[in-house]
Design an enzyme around this catalytic site. Structure first.
Site, PDB file in Angstrom:
ATOM      1  N   THR A  32      23.780 -88.032 -49.277  1.00 37.29           N
ATOM      2  CA  THR A  32      24.978 -88.147 -48.456  1.00 37.29           C
ATOM      3  C   THR A  32      25.689 -86.802 -48.391  1.00 37.29           C
ATOM      4  O   THR A  32      25.738 -86.070 -49.380  1.00 37.29           O
ATOM      5  CB  THR A  32      25.923 -89.213 -49.058  1.00 37.29           C
ATOM      6  OG1 THR A  32      25.227 -90.456 -49.134  1.00 37.29           O
ATOM      7  CG2 THR A  32      27.172 -89.386 -48.224  1.00 37.29           C
ATOM      8  N   GLY A  33      26.268 -86.491 -47.244  1.00 33.19           N
ATOM      9  CA  GLY A  33      27.053 -85.273 -47.117  1.00 33.19           C
ATOM     10  C   GLY A  33      26.588 -84.394 -45.976  1.00 33.19           C
ATOM     11  O   GLY A  33      25.523 -84.604 -45.386  1.00 33.19           O
ATOM     12  N   THR A  35      25.544 -81.240 -45.801  1.00 34.98           N
ATOM     13  CA  THR A  35      24.345 -80.423 -45.953  1.00 34.98           C
ATOM     14  C   THR A  35      23.090 -81.284 -45.899  1.00 34.98           C
ATOM     15  O   THR A  35      22.104 -80.938 -45.237  1.00 34.98           O
ATOM     16  CB  THR A  35      24.392 -79.631 -47.268  1.00 34.98           C
ATOM     17  OG1 THR A  35      25.641 -78.932 -47.360  1.00 34.98           O
ATOM     18  CG2 THR A  35      23.263 -78.614 -47.329  1.00 34.98           C
ATOM     19  N   ASP A  87      19.543 -84.314 -51.848  1.00 33.09           N
ATOM     20  CA  ASP A  87      20.962 -84.657 -51.933  1.00 33.09           C
ATOM     21  C   ASP A  87      21.789 -83.393 -52.084  1.00 33.09           C
ATOM     22  O   ASP A  87      21.283 -82.349 -52.506  1.00 33.09           O
ATOM     23  CB  ASP A  87      21.201 -85.586 -53.127  1.00 33.09           C
ATOM     24  CG  ASP A  87      22.303 -86.597 -52.882  1.00 33.09           C
ATOM     25  OD1 ASP A  87      23.114 -86.385 -51.961  1.00 33.09           O
ATOM     26  OD2 ASP A  87      22.356 -87.601 -53.614  1.00 33.09           O
ATOM     27  N   GLY A  88      23.057 -83.493 -51.764  1.00 35.30           N
ATOM     28  CA  GLY A  88      23.975 -82.381 -51.904  1.00 35.30           C
ATOM     29  C   GLY A  88      24.730 -82.444 -53.215  1.00 35.30           C
ATOM     30  O   GLY A  88      24.441 -83.255 -54.092  1.00 35.30           O
ATOM     31  N   ASP A  90      28.888 -81.304 -55.035  1.00 31.65           N
ATOM     32  CA  ASP A  90      30.214 -80.689 -54.902  1.00 31.65           C
ATOM     33  C   ASP A  90      30.304 -79.407 -55.719  1.00 31.65           C
ATOM     34  O   ASP A  90      30.998 -78.475 -55.351  1.00 31.65           O
ATOM     35  CB  ASP A  90      31.296 -81.678 -55.339  1.00 31.65           C
ATOM     36  CG  ASP A  90      31.275 -82.942 -54.504  1.00 31.65           C
ATOM     37  OD1 ASP A  90      31.196 -82.827 -53.268  1.00 31.65           O
ATOM     38  OD2 ASP A  90      31.310 -84.042 -55.074  1.00 31.65           O
ATOM     39  N   LYS A 106      29.006 -84.617 -58.373  1.00 28.26           N
ATOM     40  CA  LYS A 106      28.825 -85.258 -57.083  1.00 28.26           C
ATOM     41  C   LYS A 106      29.839 -86.388 -56.939  1.00 28.26           C
ATOM     42  O   LYS A 106      30.459 -86.791 -57.898  1.00 28.26           O
ATOM     43  CB  LYS A 106      27.400 -85.814 -56.940  1.00 28.26           C
ATOM     44  CG  LYS A 106      26.327 -84.726 -56.844  1.00 28.26           C
ATOM     45  CD  LYS A 106      24.913 -85.289 -56.793  1.00 28.26           C
ATOM     46  CE  LYS A 106      24.728 -86.353 -55.754  1.00 28.26           C
ATOM     47  NZ  LYS A 106      25.107 -85.936 -54.379  1.00 28.26           N
ATOM     48  N   GLY A 107      29.974 -86.893 -55.730  1.00 26.04           N
ATOM     49  CA  GLY A 107      30.854 -88.031 -55.512  1.00 26.04           C
ATOM     50  C   GLY A 107      32.012 -87.775 -54.596  1.00 26.04           C
ATOM     51  O   GLY A 107      32.895 -88.621 -54.464  1.00 26.04           O
ATOM     52  N   GLU A 115      23.691 -92.728 -55.243  1.00 29.80           N
ATOM     53  CA  GLU A 115      22.987 -91.445 -55.254  1.00 29.80           C
ATOM     54  C   GLU A 115      22.291 -91.223 -56.588  1.00 29.80           C
ATOM     55  O   GLU A 115      21.124 -90.801 -56.637  1.00 29.80           O
ATOM     56  CB  GLU A 115      23.978 -90.311 -54.985  1.00 29.80           C
ATOM     57  CG  GLU A 115      24.445 -90.230 -53.550  1.00 29.80           C
ATOM     58  CD  GLU A 115      25.553 -89.217 -53.347  1.00 29.80           C
ATOM     59  OE1 GLU A 115      25.687 -88.719 -52.214  1.00 29.80           O
ATOM     60  OE2 GLU A 115      26.299 -88.922 -54.298  1.00 29.80           O
TER      61      GLU A 115
END
Length: 235
Positions: A32-33, A35, A87-88, A90, A106-107, A115
């Protein structure tokens, strides 16, 4: 053009590089996200050109994008495992001399519970990021998904650990953010996190915590998009 957290060009390069790792017949975890969205779009183009894959989305957002670009979807409990998860993040610890090298927070999109489940089920988990996500030490707030009835009790326990929890509010409606799984999210500020592995263990032990956003020892590589290419970090 700049977006929050980095340039579109850097995000696109990272996402498209990760999509190159997907081979015919793969079952792929779709993160998710912004990128990861570039990776999903690149996979959609490859599907148009004849690539046969199945995707396991980690959120409503990634599911909708995958359907839009023509990726066949399946569920985690309908497959024996995943070949690859993309996955991306933070934040990503980028310090080869640190024990936490490759640890993630993440989150930001409140999808970290699913995820983590999908990323852990994959034979290989690659992170896509731009340089703004790299850090020598994790210091962003850690998202913690909690059972709705438990959020005040969990908040007290997090304060005991030295964190400052804030219930995440929804931006477009009154009330808190509710995850795809029906949980609430506490954003927990711990300052600079010296030992992500220890903190992850302590957060997981709190009754009422569904999942937290510390991903320690899970990533196999990070593709970092830059303005003129992609750098790879292996763990």
């Amino acid at each position: 053009m700049k977006t929050a957290g980095g340039s579109d060009a850097a995000k696109r390069r990272a996402g498209e590089r990760a999509a190159e790792d997907v081979a015919d017949g793969f079952v792929v975890g779709l993160g998710t996200g912004s990128t990861t969205a570039y990776a999903i779009r690149a996979l959609g183009r490859a599907v148009d050109d004849g690539l046969e894959i199945r995707g396991v989305p980690t959120s409503f957002q990634s599911r909708q994008l995958a359907l839009e670009v023509g990726i066949e979807l399946t569920d985690l409990d309908a497959v024996d495992g995943l070949d690859l998860a993309i996955d991306g993040a933070d934040q990503v610890v980028d310090d080869a001399d640190a024990a936490a090298h490759g640890a993630l927070i993440k989150g930001g999109g409140a999808a970290h519970a699913r995820e983590k489940l999908v990323d852990a089920a994959a034979d290989r988990f690659v992170v896509v990021a731009d340089p703004s996500k790299l850090t020598t030490r994790l210091e962003r707030s850690v998202p913690v998904a909690v059972l709705p009835d438990a959020h005040t009790v969990v908040a007290d326990r997090i304060r005991d650990l030295g964190g400052e929890p804030t219930l995440r509010d929804a931006g477009e409606k009154d009330g808190p953010v509710v995850t795809d799984n029906g949980n609430l999210v506490l954003d927990c500020a711990f300052g600079s996190i010296d030992d992500p592995d220890e903190l992850a263990t302590r957060l997981s032990a709190i009754p009422g915590v569904v999942e937290h956003g510390l991903f320690v020892g899970m990533a196999d590589a990070t593709y970092v998009g830059t303005d003129d290419g992609v750098e790879t970090r292996h763990y």
